[in-house]
Design a protein around this motif. Structure first.
Motif, PDB file in Angstrom:
ATOM      1  N   ALA A  82       0.819  -1.224   0.000  1.00 58.13           N
ATOM      2  CA  ALA A  82       0.000   0.000   0.000  1.00 58.13           C
ATOM      3  C   ALA A  82       0.847   1.266   0.000  1.00 58.13           C
ATOM      4  O   ALA A  82       0.444   2.300   0.536  1.00 58.13           O
ATOM      5  CB  ALA A  82      -0.979   0.013   1.180  1.00 58.13           C
ATOM      6  N   PHE A  83       2.040   1.174  -0.580  1.00 53.77           N
ATOM      7  CA  PHE A  83       2.936   2.308  -0.771  1.00 53.77           C
ATOM      8  C   PHE A  83       3.583   2.814   0.517  1.00 53.77           C
ATOM      9  O   PHE A  83       4.431   3.693   0.466  1.00 53.77           O
ATOM     10  CB  PHE A  83       2.235   3.477  -1.475  1.00 53.77           C
ATOM     11  N   PHE A  84       3.186   2.252   1.682  1.00 60.36           N
ATOM     12  CA  PHE A  84       3.799   2.702   2.933  1.00 60.36           C
ATOM     13  C   PHE A  84       4.362   1.550   3.764  1.00 60.36           C
ATOM     14  O   PHE A  84       5.029   1.778   4.774  1.00 60.36           O
ATOM     15  CB  PHE A  84       2.812   3.519   3.767  1.00 60.36           C
ATOM     16  N   LEU A  85       4.112   0.319   3.356  1.00 59.37           N
ATOM     17  CA  LEU A  85       4.617  -0.853   4.046  1.00 59.37           C
ATOM     18  C   LEU A  85       5.523  -1.653   3.116  1.00 59.37           C
ATOM     19  O   LEU A  85       5.660  -1.347   1.937  1.00 59.37           O
ATOM     20  CB  LEU A  85       3.458  -1.747   4.507  1.00 59.37           C
ATOM     21  N   GLY A  86       6.118  -2.714   3.669  1.00 57.35           N
ATOM     22  CA  GLY A  86       6.945  -3.603   2.860  1.00 57.35           C
ATOM     23  C   GLY A  86       8.391  -3.159   2.809  1.00 57.35           C
ATOM     24  O   GLY A  86       8.719  -1.983   2.993  1.00 57.35           O
ATOM     25  N   SER A  87       9.267  -4.141   2.578  1.00 57.88           N
ATOM     26  CA  SER A  87      10.698  -3.864   2.520  1.00 57.88           C
ATOM     27  C   SER A  87      11.380  -4.991   1.763  1.00 57.88           C
ATOM     28  O   SER A  87      10.746  -5.986   1.369  1.00 57.88           O
ATOM     29  CB  SER A  87      11.285  -3.769   3.937  1.00 57.88           C
ATOM     30  N   LEU A  88      12.679  -4.854   1.584  1.00 59.81           N
ATOM     31  CA  LEU A  88      13.443  -5.933   0.960  1.00 59.81           C
ATOM     32  C   LEU A  88      13.313  -7.218   1.777  1.00 59.81           C
ATOM     33  O   LEU A  88      13.297  -8.322   1.212  1.00 59.81           O
ATOM     34  CB  LEU A  88      14.917  -5.530   0.837  1.00 59.81           C
ATOM     35  N   ASP A  89      13.215  -7.090   3.108  1.00 58.13           N
ATOM     36  CA  ASP A  89      13.128  -8.278   3.961  1.00 58.13           C
ATOM     37  C   ASP A  89      11.737  -8.894   3.979  1.00 58.13           C
ATOM     38  O   ASP A  89      11.591 -10.117   3.895  1.00 58.13           O
ATOM     39  CB  ASP A  89      13.535  -7.927   5.391  1.00 58.13           C
ATOM     40  N   THR A  90      10.690  -8.079   4.093  1.00 59.72           N
ATOM     41  CA  THR A  90       9.345  -8.641   4.208  1.00 59.72           C
ATOM     42  C   THR A  90       8.936  -9.393   2.949  1.00 59.72           C
ATOM     43  O   THR A  90       8.100 -10.299   3.005  1.00 59.72           O
ATOM     44  CB  THR A  90       8.305  -7.552   4.494  1.00 59.72           C
ATOM     45  N   HIS A  91       9.516  -9.035   1.817  1.00 57.75           N
ATOM     46  CA  HIS A  91       9.170  -9.685   0.551  1.00 57.75           C
ATOM     47  C   HIS A  91      10.337 -10.484  -0.027  1.00 57.75           C
ATOM     48  O   HIS A  91      10.359 -10.804  -1.214  1.00 57.75           O
ATOM     49  CB  HIS A  91       8.684  -8.633  -0.452  1.00 57.75           C
ATOM     50  N   ASP A  92      11.283 -10.807   0.833  1.00 57.58           N
ATOM     51  CA  ASP A  92      12.457 -11.552   0.387  1.00 57.58           C
ATOM     52  C   ASP A  92      12.070 -12.879  -0.259  1.00 57.58           C
ATOM     53  O   ASP A  92      12.637 -13.281  -1.278  1.00 57.58           O
ATOM     54  CB  ASP A  92      13.373 -11.795   1.592  1.00 57.58           C
ATOM     55  N   HIS A  93      11.080 -13.566   0.311  1.00 54.66           N
ATOM     56  CA  HIS A  93      10.697 -14.874  -0.219  1.00 54.66           C
ATOM     57  C   HIS A  93      10.057 -14.763  -1.595  1.00 54.66           C
ATOM     58  O   HIS A  93      10.163 -15.695  -2.406  1.00 54.66           O
ATOM     59  CB  HIS A  93       9.744 -15.583   0.739  1.00 54.66           C
ATOM     60  N   ILE A  94       9.401 -13.638  -1.882  1.00 51.66           N
ATOM     61  CA  ILE A  94       8.798 -13.475  -3.209  1.00 51.66           C
ATOM     62  C   ILE A  94       9.881 -13.245  -4.259  1.00 51.66           C
ATOM     63  O   ILE A  94       9.713 -13.594  -5.416  1.00 51.66           O
ATOM     64  CB  ILE A  94       7.779 -12.319  -3.221  1.00 51.66           C
ATOM     65  N   ALA A  95      10.985 -12.680  -3.876  1.00 55.52           N
ATOM     66  CA  ALA A  95      12.096 -12.506  -4.815  1.00 55.52           C
ATOM     67  C   ALA A  95      12.862 -13.813  -5.010  1.00 55.52           C
ATOM     68  O   ALA A  95      13.304 -14.126  -6.131  1.00 55.52           O
ATOM     69  CB  ALA A  95      13.034 -11.413  -4.316  1.00 55.52           C
ATOM     70  N   ARG A  96      13.030 -14.586  -3.945  1.00 59.25           N
ATOM     71  CA  ARG A  96      13.791 -15.834  -4.046  1.00 59.25           C
ATOM     72  C   ARG A  96      13.075 -16.881  -4.914  1.00 59.25           C
ATOM     73  O   ARG A  96      13.717 -17.577  -5.722  1.00 59.25           O
ATOM     74  CB  ARG A  96      14.033 -16.416  -2.648  1.00 59.25           C
ATOM     75  N   SER A  97      11.770 -17.010  -4.737  1.00 60.52           N
ATOM     76  CA  SER A  97      11.054 -18.082  -5.434  1.00 60.52           C
ATOM     77  C   SER A  97      11.085 -17.942  -6.953  1.00 60.52           C
ATOM     78  O   SER A  97      11.383 -18.909  -7.649  1.00 60.52           O
ATOM     79  CB  SER A  97       9.619 -18.171  -4.917  1.00 60.52           C
ATOM     80  N   PRO A  98      10.785 -16.768  -7.529  1.00 64.72           N
ATOM     81  CA  PRO A  98      10.903 -16.676  -8.987  1.00 64.72           C
ATOM     82  C   PRO A  98      12.334 -16.807  -9.485  1.00 64.72           C
ATOM     83  O   PRO A  98      12.560 -17.303 -10.589  1.00 64.72           O
ATOM     84  CB  PRO A  98      10.305 -15.302  -9.318  1.00 64.72           C
ATOM     85  N   ALA A  99      13.323 -16.380  -8.676  1.00 62.24           N
ATOM     86  CA  ALA A  99      14.713 -16.589  -9.085  1.00 62.24           C
ATOM     87  C   ALA A  99      14.991 -18.076  -9.226  1.00 62.24           C
ATOM     88  O   ALA A  99      15.537 -18.540 -10.243  1.00 62.24           O
ATOM     89  CB  ALA A  99      15.667 -15.954  -8.077  1.00 62.24           C
ATOM     90  N   ALA A 100      14.590 -18.844  -8.220  1.00 64.84           N
ATOM     91  CA  ALA A 100      14.826 -20.287  -8.250  1.00 64.84           C
ATOM     92  C   ALA A 100      14.038 -20.962  -9.361  1.00 64.84           C
ATOM     93  O   ALA A 100      14.533 -21.888 -10.024  1.00 64.84           O
ATOM     94  CB  ALA A 100      14.458 -20.895  -6.901  1.00 64.84           C
ATOM     95  N   GLU A 101      12.801 -20.516  -9.595  1.00 67.61           N
ATOM     96  CA  GLU A 101      11.926 -21.183 -10.551  1.00 67.61           C
ATOM     97  C   GLU A 101      12.257 -20.838 -11.993  1.00 67.61           C
ATOM     98  O   GLU A 101      12.164 -21.678 -12.888  1.00 67.61           O
ATOM     99  CB  GLU A 101      10.472 -20.807 -10.257  1.00 67.61           C
ATOM    100  N   THR A 102      12.651 -19.582 -12.233  1.00 68.35           N
ATOM    101  CA  THR A 102      12.868 -19.133 -13.616  1.00 68.35           C
ATOM    102  C   THR A 102      14.318 -19.187 -14.063  1.00 68.35           C
ATOM    103  O   THR A 102      14.602 -19.187 -15.256  1.00 68.35           O
ATOM    104  CB  THR A 102      12.392 -17.678 -13.785  1.00 68.35           C
ATOM    105  N   GLY A 103      15.250 -19.183 -13.106  1.00 70.11           N
ATOM    106  CA  GLY A 103      16.658 -19.096 -13.470  1.00 70.11           C
ATOM    107  C   GLY A 103      17.099 -17.675 -13.777  1.00 70.11           C
ATOM    108  O   GLY A 103      18.259 -17.451 -14.135  1.00 70.11           O
ATOM    109  N   LEU A 104      16.199 -16.708 -13.613  1.00 69.88           N
ATOM    110  CA  LEU A 104      16.562 -15.308 -13.838  1.00 69.88           C
ATOM    111  C   LEU A 104      17.215 -14.731 -12.587  1.00 69.88           C
ATOM    112  O   LEU A 104      16.917 -15.137 -11.460  1.00 69.88           O
ATOM    113  CB  LEU A 104      15.329 -14.477 -14.179  1.00 69.88           C
ATOM    114  N   LYS A 105      18.070 -13.749 -12.787  1.00 68.46           N
ATOM    115  CA  LYS A 105      18.599 -12.976 -11.664  1.00 68.46           C
ATOM    116  C   LYS A 105      17.552 -11.926 -11.306  1.00 68.46           C
ATOM    117  O   LYS A 105      17.066 -11.192 -12.173  1.00 68.46           O
ATOM    118  CB  LYS A 105      19.918 -12.304 -12.061  1.00 68.46           C
ATOM    119  N   VAL A 106      17.164 -11.873 -10.032  1.00 68.04           N
ATOM    120  CA  VAL A 106      16.117 -10.967  -9.585  1.00 68.04           C
ATOM    121  C   VAL A 106      16.746  -9.776  -8.861  1.00 68.04           C
ATOM    122  O   VAL A 106      17.595  -9.954  -7.977  1.00 68.04           O
ATOM    123  CB  VAL A 106      15.116 -11.683  -8.661  1.00 68.04           C
ATOM    124  N   VAL A 107      16.314  -8.584  -9.244  1.00 71.04           N
ATOM    125  CA  VAL A 107      16.748  -7.343  -8.596  1.00 71.04           C
ATOM    126  C   VAL A 107      15.547  -6.781  -7.849  1.00 71.04           C
ATOM    127  O   VAL A 107      14.587  -6.298  -8.454  1.00 71.04           O
ATOM    128  CB  VAL A 107      17.278  -6.320  -9.622  1.00 71.04           C
TER     129      VAL A 107
END
Length: 306
Positions: A82-107
């Motif tokens: 909602a533009f005021f919550l969230g961080s690199l840590d709170t959504h770390d798992h959402i970045a890791r999963s597509p990296a592992a699944e797609t083979g892409l480097k996630v930024v």
């Protein structure tokens, strides 16, 4: 279909929301308390903290490399909240999963948040980092093929806006992936059937949309502006192919599906994937449920990966 039984069980166990105005600092602290310890997260070849030095300023990013290789495609990810919550840590798992699944480097992008940072600071950070990835492709070992942009919820708002970068002569974006995006911030209850059908009992409630986005509006974001409500852009032609993931029980469901339909009508390509029994935020909070974890395999297939 009713709300998934596992989601309903979790929601029923939550304490009632506190009365009174929302407090960003308290809510952020509560989110951070739920972050999984580093040693329990999905392992990848490398996870690096970097700083993107951009015209928007110095923006923290976290770069996820799934496996050792000479080069990778890239996926730039913007977290929700909602533009005021969230961080690199709170959504770390959402970045890791597509990296592992797609083979892409996630930024993953640690953009500035409202209300401390006035609109369009967060959007500027996201857009600047997107361009930074292409400009620093050699440093990131980019293979110069895939450059996808992705986001969940309000991060999906930013991803949809950033996908228009071709307006500025930036033609590197190959795909956009929007997980239950917030695309119309005019929160009139009658604008979409899903705002009435799924108004209560599914986590995010229609009555909560205005209060949760009030910090963004108070920082200068105008819901009538296509940079705030991407669905209000009159011409959706020329956009990269889109995967729009929606939840059956999400009040934001219909605006996401309409956005995809309008891309098709403008001559583009868009795929809608509606997850049965899912409410808003299911990728962030409930991807441990097997049928919802499938969203990452679907993302991979959309990107033409494994």
């Amino acid at each position: 279909m009713p709300l998934h039984s596992e989601i309903a069980k979790v929601l029923a166990a939550l304490p009632p929301a506190p009365h009174g105005p929302l407090d960003p600092a308290t809510m952020r602290a509560a989110e951070e308390q739920d972050v999984v310890p580093a040693d329990e997260r999905l392992p990848l070849h490398a996870v690096e903290e970097m700083t993107a030095r951009t015209p928007s300023g110095e923006v923290p990013v976290r770069v996820y490399t799934p496996a050792e290789a000479d080069s990778h495609g890239l996926l730039v990810y913007f977290h929700g909240g909602a533009f005021f919550l969230g961080s690199l840590d709170t959504h770390d798992h959402i970045a890791r999963s597509p990296a592992a699944e797609t083979g892409l480097k996630v930024v993953s992008v640690g953009y500035r948040l409202a209300p401390e940072a006035a609109f369009p600071a967060g959007l500027d950070d996201c857009y600047a980092v997107l361009r930074w990835t292409a400009e620093h492709g050699e440093t990131l070992a980019w293979d110069r093929t895939t450059l996808a942009v992705a986001g969940d919820s309000s991060g999906g708002t930013y991803a949809a806006v950033a996908a228009r970068a071709h307006d500025d002569g930036f033609h590197h974006i190959t795909h956009q992936i929007l997980y239950y995006p917030s695309l119309d911030l005019d929160f009139d209850t009658d604008r979409y059937p899903s705002r009435r059908e799924d108004a209560v009992g599914h986590g995010l409630e229609t009555a909560g949309l205005k209060p949760f986005n009030a910090f963004y509006f108070g920082s200068g974001a105008d819901p009538a502006d296509p940079l705030v409500s991407p669905i209000k852009r009159t011409d959706l032609g020329g956009l990269p192919p889109a995967l729009v993931v929606t939840g059956e029980c999400d009040p934001l469901r219909d605006e996401g599906e309409l956005y995809a339909r309008r891309i098709w009508e403008a001559g583009g390509k868009a795929t809608v994937s509606r997850y049965a029994g899912a409410g808003h935020g299911f990728v962030q909070h409930f991807s441990w449920i097997p049928e919802y974890h499938q969203v990452f395999a679907e993302t991979s297939a959309f990107l033409g990966r494994r």
